[in-house]
Design an enzyme around this catalytic site. Structure first.
Site, PDB file in Angstrom:
ATOM      1  N   HIS A 274       5.467  21.286  10.340  1.00  0.00           N
ATOM      2  CA  HIS A 274       4.744  21.906   9.225  1.00  0.00           C
ATOM      3  C   HIS A 274       3.261  21.544   9.228  1.00  0.00           C
ATOM      4  O   HIS A 274       2.449  22.217   8.588  1.00  0.00           O
ATOM      5  CB  HIS A 274       5.393  21.547   7.883  1.00  0.00           C
ATOM      6  CG  HIS A 274       5.044  20.201   7.353  1.00  0.00           C
ATOM      7  ND1 HIS A 274       5.867  19.110   7.493  1.00  0.00           N
ATOM      8  CD2 HIS A 274       3.955  19.766   6.662  1.00  0.00           C
ATOM      9  CE1 HIS A 274       5.311  18.058   6.911  1.00  0.00           C
ATOM     10  NE2 HIS A 274       4.153  18.433   6.410  1.00  0.00           N
ATOM     11  N   ASP A 320      11.805  19.951  11.369  1.00  0.00           N
ATOM     12  CA  ASP A 320      10.371  19.705  11.158  1.00  0.00           C
ATOM     13  C   ASP A 320       9.858  18.717  12.210  1.00  0.00           C
ATOM     14  O   ASP A 320       9.653  17.529  11.935  1.00  0.00           O
ATOM     15  CB  ASP A 320      10.156  19.160   9.740  1.00  0.00           C
ATOM     16  CG  ASP A 320       8.692  19.159   9.341  1.00  0.00           C
ATOM     17  OD1 ASP A 320       7.884  19.793  10.044  1.00  0.00           O
ATOM     18  OD2 ASP A 320       8.366  18.506   8.324  1.00  0.00           O
ATOM     19  N   SER A 417       2.070  13.159   6.145  1.00  0.00           N
ATOM     20  CA  SER A 417       3.007  14.031   6.861  1.00  0.00           C
ATOM     21  C   SER A 417       2.810  13.935   8.364  1.00  0.00           C
ATOM     22  O   SER A 417       1.686  13.845   8.860  1.00  0.00           O
ATOM     23  CB  SER A 417       2.807  15.487   6.442  1.00  0.00           C
ATOM     24  OG  SER A 417       3.419  15.739   5.214  1.00  0.00           O
TER      25      SER A 417
END
Length: 490
Positions: A274, A320, A417
């Site tokens: 992502h 992911d 992230s």
């Protein structure tokens, strides 16, 4: 009145006795000689006879020397003496499984046949992987009722078949300065929108798909009501020099960090799929601990190939994961080094059975707050799967796991992230997760959600072998800093 004659005779008799030296009484010693019972062993004739067990020790109590006289052998004497003094400890047959019992004073000893051990010859409990990792420094595998130890890349198995010895100057998974310090944490990061996703594992092949930056030219907008599309460290503490050497930072065209990554090799960085939606173009920076101050250890690398998982689901953040191949190699040093990739089964049975892992990054220090300018690290406990699923309003697939605290204000947050979740085992750190998403940051009752790296180890290995697609084969022509994007269908 007595007769005078009688008196004369009595006096004469007494005088005679005195003159003869005789006595009516005998001495005490003489009396004892008469009355005492003579012991057999002390008899002159008996001493001339060879020792007899019944005579020496059964009819009377005997000494060890007397027993030795009978057996004329110290080992046989000891066997007899142990039983004679306190009974036969082997009488109850305490040795199991055809073991042989040997009596002792107040004890017994069992000699066991092969396959049995212990005081009473119990079946051998093999020191398999579930017991102290089979004695292995790193990977442990069970084969034919025994263990087979092996090591991560950059290590060789020692002569003892257990230890792992580094073959490189800067081996993976080693912290060369300082130690991890515990810090409470509540793991949560960006929250994906509500949508179900498939729960499946992957080891698919790689195929070239999109043109360079086709995906990045159209970044997906953050989900509605999402406090971030990145992830952060809330709470925690600064990574000291050398404590987080595998940390990478993805920076955009404005040289701003927006996602993290994990150094896997001199050419490869692991991150979240992502994150590829967060910037049209980006580079990778390593060795950075303070984004506002240069320390001389920083390196910035252009990306040559982006390998994104083809099953990545933007709505659920399932699959992911992505691997970046750099154009130029990273120079390893004390504060820049890779984390180790584990083996799948060992990662799930041993690493993820540890109490805690370590997450690090430059993310926000609190929900909706500013990004941190210094590299932070946080120790977070693993959360059991049932608690993880109950805590979330969104789907927790088989490719995800939770870590963090449900009440402490510490977690990964926006900006973290794609960053590393590593787990320490015997002073070596292995990649176990990728910071993926969460519902807010450090919210009560919520945990951070991570990509489960053990499900993708084969995929990662294939991705690391990928090479850039020649320009002529691409549907478009990449710019000078644009990487080729590949996919990996199952």
């Amino acid at each position: 009145m007595a007769n005078p004659l009688h008196l004369v005779l009595l006096g004469a008799a007494l005088a005679g006795l005195l003159l003869s030296g005789s006595s009516v009484f005998i001495s005490r010693r003489a009396a004892n000689d008469v009355l005492a019972r003579t012991r057999r062993a002390n008899s002159f004739l008996e001493e001339l006879k060879k020792g007899n067990l019944e005579r020496e020790c059964m009819e009377e109590n005997c000494s060890y020397e007397e027993a030795l006289e009978v057996f004329e052998d110290r080992e046989k004497t000891n066997e007899f003496w142990n039983k004679y003094v306190d009974g036969d400890q082997c009488e109850s047959n305490p040795c199991q499984n055809q073991g042989t019992c040997k009596d002792g004073l107040g004890m017994y000893t069992c000699s066991c046949v092969e396959g049995y051990e212990g005081q009473d010859c119990e079946p051998v409990t093999r020191k398999l992987c579930s017991l102290d990792n089979g004695g292995c420094d790193q990977f442990c595998k069970e084969e034919e009722n025994s263990v087979l130890c092996s090591c991560a890349s950059g290590y060789t198995l020692g002569d003892n078949g257990k230890s792992c010895i580094s073959t490189e100057l800067f081996p993976c998974g080693k912290v060369t300065l300082g130690r991890w310090r515990r810090s409470p944490a509540t793991n949560s990061s960006e929250g994906p929108p509500e949508a179900p996703g498939p729960e499946q594992q992957d080891d698919g092949n790689l195929t070239a798909t999109e043109n360079p930056f086709n995906l990045l030219d159209s970044p997906e907008p953050p989900p509605e009501d999402d406090s971030s599309s990145l992830v952060r460290i809330v709470g925690g503490q600064d990574c000291r020099d050398g404590e987080c050497p595998w940390q990478a930072l993805l920076v955009n065209e404005e040289n701003e960090g927006f996602c993290g990554g994990t150094i896997l090799s001199e050419y490869h960085v692991l991150t979240a799929a992502h994150c590829l939606h967060q910037a049209k173009r980006f580079k990778v920076r390593v060795g950075d601990r303070d984004t506002e101050h240069e320390e001389g250890n920083e390196e910035t690398h252009e990306v040559e190939v982006v390998v994104k998982h083809n099953r990545f689901v933007k709505e659920t953040y399932d699959f992911d994961i992505a691997v970046l191949r750099l154009k130029t190699p990273i120079t390893f040093r004390r504060n820049v080094a890779p984390a180790c990739l584990p083996q799948k089964d060992w990662a799930e049975s041993t690493l993820m059975a540890q109490k805690t892992g370590i997450v690090s990054g430059f993310g926000r220090t609190h929900e909706m707050g500013r990004l941190s300018t210094t590299l932070k690290m946080l120790e977070v406990p693993y959360v059991d799967r049932n608690s993880c699923k109950r805590s979330s309003s969104f789907t927790i697939t088989q490719n995800m796991f939770c870590a963090g605290y449900d009440a402490r204000p510490e977690d990964a947050c926006q900006g973290d992230s794609g960053g590393p979740h590593v787990t320490r085992f015997r002073d070596t750190y292995f990649v176990t997760g990728i910071v993926s998403w969460g519902e807010g940051c450090a919210r009560k009752g919520k945990f951070g959600v991570y990509t489960k790296v053990s499900n993708f180890l084969k995929w990662i290995e294939k991705s690391m072998r990928a090479r850039a697609v020649p320009v002529a084969e691409a549907a478009g022509t990449p710019g000078p800093t644009q990487p080729t994007i590949k996919g990996s269908p199952s």
